[in-house]
Design a protein around this motif. Structure first.
Motif, PDB file in Angstrom:
ATOM      1  N   VAL A 316     -82.762  35.456  56.636  1.00 19.56           N
ATOM      2  CA  VAL A 316     -82.273  33.916  56.225  1.00 19.56           C
ATOM      3  C   VAL A 316     -83.618  33.297  56.140  1.00 19.56           C
ATOM      4  N   ASP A 317     -84.810  32.672  55.055  1.00 25.94           N
ATOM      5  CA  ASP A 317     -85.704  32.758  55.500  1.00 25.94           C
ATOM      6  C   ASP A 317     -85.449  31.065  56.204  1.00 25.94           C
ATOM      7  N   ILE A 318     -86.414  29.880  56.115  1.00 20.16           N
ATOM      8  CA  ILE A 318     -86.347  28.403  56.646  1.00 20.16           C
ATOM      9  C   ILE A 318     -85.415  27.313  55.546  1.00 20.16           C
ATOM     10  N   PRO A 319     -86.855  27.751  53.803  1.00 20.97           N
ATOM     11  CA  PRO A 319     -85.804  26.673  53.396  1.00 20.97           C
ATOM     12  C   PRO A 319     -84.319  27.258  53.108  1.00 20.97           C
ATOM     13  N   THR A 320     -83.925  28.621  53.443  1.00 14.33           N
ATOM     14  CA  THR A 320     -82.005  28.225  53.101  1.00 14.33           C
ATOM     15  C   THR A 320     -81.579  27.261  54.577  1.00 14.33           C
ATOM     16  N   ALA A 321     -82.318  27.803  55.530  1.00 12.51           N
ATOM     17  CA  ALA A 321     -81.642  27.120  56.724  1.00 12.51           C
ATOM     18  C   ALA A 321     -81.419  26.057  56.442  1.00 12.51           C
ATOM     19  N   ILE A 322     -82.438  25.075  56.012  1.00 13.15           N
ATOM     20  CA  ILE A 322     -82.706  23.758  55.644  1.00 13.15           C
ATOM     21  C   ILE A 322     -82.046  23.704  54.897  1.00 13.15           C
ATOM     22  N   ILE A 323     -81.149  24.222  54.292  1.00 10.67           N
ATOM     23  CA  ILE A 323     -80.628  23.911  52.719  1.00 10.67           C
ATOM     24  C   ILE A 323     -78.839  24.192  53.603  1.00 10.67           C
ATOM     25  N   LEU A 324     -78.386  25.408  54.051  1.00 13.62           N
ATOM     26  CA  LEU A 324     -77.036  25.177  55.350  1.00 13.62           C
ATOM     27  C   LEU A 324     -77.472  24.276  55.666  1.00 13.62           C
ATOM     28  N   SER A 325     -78.303  23.438  56.525  1.00 17.99           N
ATOM     29  CA  SER A 325     -78.037  22.372  57.083  1.00 17.99           C
ATOM     30  C   SER A 325     -77.614  21.003  56.529  1.00 17.99           C
ATOM     31  N   ILE A 326     -78.115  21.426  55.519  1.00 19.12           N
ATOM     32  CA  ILE A 326     -77.056  20.054  54.290  1.00 19.12           C
ATOM     33  C   ILE A 326     -76.752  20.424  53.714  1.00 19.12           C
ATOM     34  N   LEU A 327     -76.233  21.738  53.590  1.00 17.54           N
ATOM     35  CA  LEU A 327     -74.312  22.371  52.823  1.00 17.54           C
ATOM     36  C   LEU A 327     -73.547  21.607  53.877  1.00 17.54           C
ATOM     37  N   SER A 328     -74.029  21.895  55.542  1.00 12.25           N
ATOM     38  CA  SER A 328     -72.797  21.864  56.503  1.00 12.25           C
ATOM     39  C   SER A 328     -72.668  20.504  56.868  1.00 12.25           C
ATOM     40  N   ALA A 329     -73.634  19.296  56.853  1.00 14.54           N
ATOM     41  CA  ALA A 329     -72.760  18.134  56.519  1.00 14.54           C
ATOM     42  C   ALA A 329     -72.207  17.639  55.397  1.00 14.54           C
ATOM     43  N   ILE A 330     -72.584  18.355  54.446  1.00 16.47           N
ATOM     44  CA  ILE A 330     -71.510  17.433  52.894  1.00 16.47           C
ATOM     45  C   ILE A 330     -70.318  18.152  52.696  1.00 16.47           C
TER      46      ILE A 330
END
Length: 415
Positions: A316-330
């Motif tokens: 897992v790279d950092i951009p994907t991890a940030i996307i996961l944060s956004i996706l988990s919030a949605i």
């Protein structure tokens, strides 16, 4: 009679703690004798769930109908705080999961559950809930639908005669009174819930998932005692901990045992009234928060998804991890306000990493195993934060108004 008087003199929190201790003692020492008392917990939760939809409907409708033009509410600030808090909770969970990676022993089978197929499906369901039949929405405790119809009816009744508005307000006050009667039985209800939880599940089944629980609960505690206080301080510019502790004590405790944000709505309404908050704001923000303010759910989705990622050795790279944060919030905003509501959204987050649905559903199975503690802590964080952010927005508004008044007085003196 003397004993009853002494009992009534105690604060509700002390009464709940007494009920909690008695429940633990009975469940551990004489579980067979204690088991019939579980009916008290079922009655308490059912009463809260029964009154909450009708209460929300009349409170919101009354508040909107009697809202005067030019009278400001804090809804914009509250919604921003809800979304910010949920995103930051997901981000904390991602960071902690990288620092303390957890792997899972995935069970071979899981419950026969169906998860949403994508974020679009979650959003579609939310939109359909908005236009749900109003009677059906109240019957099924669909709070998005209840809010939508209550707001529309409130707007339609703004020009109604004062007698009509008074009648709606009287209904609202009567329902609030019933809620106070139900909450008085909270100590007995929580005693029954504790007995039911200990006798039905025990704690042995959680030992094998100790590290996963430590990460989940650790993230939630960090959000509750570090992230949320920082948000409160930045907005209100005052010591955040008295408010944080009050919300956790008076809202979080009942939410922990009811394991339902929806069932805790009447408790939060009462706490907002006790804090002296604006009824026009909290009558809408509290039921809305039970639907979209899901910091605990964002933590659960992020941690369990990354646990699956680590188990399958996926990079897992950092951009994907940030996307996961956004996706988990949605995804968290689409979680239902019932026990285990966030778990079925884990497959959505897993799909970001190409994890097959059957594997994702086994992760959901793990979530149900640890749900005895995870879901209780999640709901306590979610529900108590509804009041915390509603109060924070109002305290910020008062602070800014105070600054404006002080500035005007200073200008007058200078002139």
């Amino acid at each position: 009679m003397g004993l009853i008087r002494k009992w009534n003199q105690l604060s509700l929190v002390k009464q709940i703690l007494i009920g909690l201790i008695i429940g633990i003692i009975l469940a551990v020492t004489i579980p067979a004798v204690a088991k019939p008392f579980t009916i008290l917990g079922s009655l308490f939760v059912s009463a809260l769930k029964g009154i909450a939809p009708v209460l929300v409907f009349f409170l919101v409708m009354s508040a909107i109908a009697q809202h005067k033009s030019g009278q400001k509410t804090n809804m914009k600030s509250i919604i921003v705080l809800y979304l910010l808090g949920t995103f930051l909770a997901g981000l904390v969970a991602v960071i902690v999961s990288f620092i303390f990676p957890v792997t899972l022993t995935l069970p071979k089978s899981t419950e026969n559950l169906t998860a949403p197929g994508g974020v679009v499906e979650v959003l579609k369901t939310l939109l359909l809930n908005i236009v749900d039949n109003p009677v059906k929405a109240i019957f099924n405790a669909n709070y998005i639908g209840i809010l939508a119809w209550a707001i529309l009816l409130g707007l339609a009744l703004k020009k109604a005669p004062d007698t009509t508005k008074t009648m709606i307000s009287n209904f609202s006050d009567a329902l609030s009174k019933i809620v106070t009667w139900v909450i008085k039985f909270a100590p007995f209800g929580i005693m029954g819930l504790v007995i039911d939880s200990i006798t039905a599940n025990g704690l042995r089944s959680l030992i094998g998932y100790g590290k996963l629980l430590a990460v989940l609960i650790g993230c939630m505690l960090f959000v509750a005692f570090v992230v949320n206080p920082i948000i409160v301080y930045v907005c209100a510019r005052q010591n955040p901990f008295p408010l944080v502790f009050k919300c956790l004590k008076e809202s979080g405790i009942t939410a922990f045992f009811t394991r339902s944000s929806a069932a805790n709505i009447p408790v939060n309404m009462k706490l907002c009234e006790k804090l002296g908050l604006d009824k026009d704001s909290y009558s809408v923000s509290i039921p809305l928060g039970a639907t979209i303010n899901m910091a605990g759910a964002a933590v659960t989705i992020s941690v369990l998804t990354l646990a699956a990622v680590h188990t399958l050795n996926i990079e897992v790279d950092i951009p994907t991890a940030i996307i996961l944060s956004i996706l988990s919030a949605i995804c968290a905003c689409g979680a239902s306000g019932v026990a285990g509501g966030s778990l079925l959204l884990i497959p959505l987050a897993c799909s970001l990493f190409g994890i097959p649905n059957d594997v994702a559903m086994t992760v959901v199975g793990v979530g149900f195993i640890v749900g005895v503690l995870q879901d209780s802590c999640e709901t306590a964080l979610n529900s108590s934060t509804d009041v915390l952010f509603t109060a924070t927005a109002e305290f910020r508004k008062r602070r800014l108004e105070g600054q404006k008044t002080a500035m005007k007085q200073a200008v007058k003196k200078a002139i």
